[in-house]
Design an enzyme around this catalytic site. Structure first.
Site, short mmCIF file in Angstrom:
data_model
loop_
_atom_site.label_atom_id
_atom_site.label_comp_id
_atom_site.label_asym_id
_atom_site.label_seq_id
_atom_site.Cartn_x
_atom_site.Cartn_y
_atom_site.Cartn_z
N LYS A 146 0.86 -1.14 0.05
CA LYS A 146 0.08 0.03 0.00
C LYS A 146 0.84 1.17 0.18
O LYS A 146 1.00 1.94 1.12
CB LYS A 146 -1.04 -0.04 1.25
CG LYS A 146 -2.17 0.94 1.03
CD LYS A 146 -3.20 0.41 1.88
CE LYS A 146 -4.55 1.32 1.64
NZ LYS A 146 -5.18 1.19 0.65
N GLU A 178 -8.00 -5.29 -10.34
CA GLU A 178 -9.03 -4.58 -9.30
C GLU A 178 -9.21 -3.36 -9.71
O GLU A 178 -8.86 -2.77 -10.82
CB GLU A 178 -8.11 -4.75 -7.92
CG GLU A 178 -6.65 -4.07 -8.14
CD GLU A 178 -5.94 -3.85 -6.76
OE1 GLU A 178 -6.54 -4.37 -5.82
OE2 GLU A 178 -4.68 -3.46 -6.90
#
Length: 282
Positions: A146, A178
């Site tokens: 992340k 995604e």
């Protein structure tokens, strides 16, 4: 008065300043998390901070914080700012040093900033669904981290906005990965499909929750790759994230998904999510 957490201290927004030489600003050299607050409580906060520390470890960033310490500072921040429904944003960078691509010397300490904001739940999107688009995934090859490096995500999201959509669902070649800020799912013949966990996607906390809900409701959940064509012909499509929760996509690339209505499995997942909020907020 609102407080910001900055390098071990709670300060006012006017005092929360970072250097132009901060490596997060110069290189995007850092990581972050985004945590939901429901009814003044932190939702799935342990899972978020476990991922935060994993991301730090993956980029060689020693934060000297435990999960418990991060939770405690988050609780203090929520209480100080009197957040009932909102979010916490926290990021850590490799600190302040003269611009150089290589890591700074060991005495340079990481910089950590956290703040809160009130943020309503997306009730309209949850109830009525959203429009989505598909777009080629141009991001780097460590999407499991992340990272602050979000330019590819930003460009994908702006593409969605350009075509009056809420989310861009990305694909590498024909394989769906995604969303620009979410995980993506195709539901076909009663089975939920989503991309398997690897370096091409972030293992979303809400994704983990959805998998558990599917198990509770005896809904088959398959972590395997699927194509853009499979997505377009799904019975239901959803995207999930900390902010989006379990959002149905009712139109994709200008065409309705199935009959263009929110489907029954999506509703089951949303129902289960409400229960999960009650049981996993601290």
């Amino acid at each position: 008065m609102e407080k910001i957490f900055l390098n071990g201290e709670f300060v006012s927004p006017s005092e929360a300043k970072v250097s132009y030489n901060d490596r997060g600003y110069v290189f995007g050299d850092g990581i972050y998390e985004y945590i939901r607050v429901y009814n003044g409580k932190l939702f799935t906060v342990t899972e978020h901070y476990e991922r935060f520390l994993r991301s730090a470890n993956e980029i060689g960033l020693d934060l000297n914080y435990s999960v418990e310490e991060l939770i405690e500072l988050s609780r203090k921040l929520v209480d100080m700012n009197q957040i009932e429904t909102g979010v916490i944003y926290i990021q850590a960078t490799r600190g302040v040093a003269e611009r150089n691509h290589s890591f700074p010397t060991p005495e340079v300490e990481p910089a950590i900033v956290a703040y809160t904001k009130s943020y309503d739940r997306p009730y309209d999107h949850l109830e009525n669904g959203v429009n989505g688009v598909t777009v080629e995934d141009i991001r780097w090859l460590r999407c499991d981290i992340k990272s602050l490096n979000l330019l590819g995500n930003v460009l994908a999201k702006e593409y969605a906005v350009k075509y009056n959509a809420v989310e861009a669902i990305q694909h590498r070649g024909e394989t769906v990965t995604e969303g620009s800020s979410s995980n993506a799912y195709a539901i076909k013949d009663g089975v939920i499909y989503t991309h398997p966990i690897n370096n091409y996607i972030l293992n979303g906390i809400t994704r983990i929750v959805i998998k558990k809900i599917a198990e509770d409701y005896n809904i088959p959940f398959k972590e395997e790759t699927f194509t853009v064509d499979f997505l377009r012909n799904a019975d239901e499509v959803i995207v999930s994230s900390t902010s989006a929760e379990v959002t149905p996509v009712i139109k994709l690339d200008g065409e309705p998904v199935n009959d263009g209505k929110v489907g029954p499995i999506t509703r089951q997942l949303q129902e289960g999510f409400e229960k999960y909020i009650e049981s996993h907020s601290i």
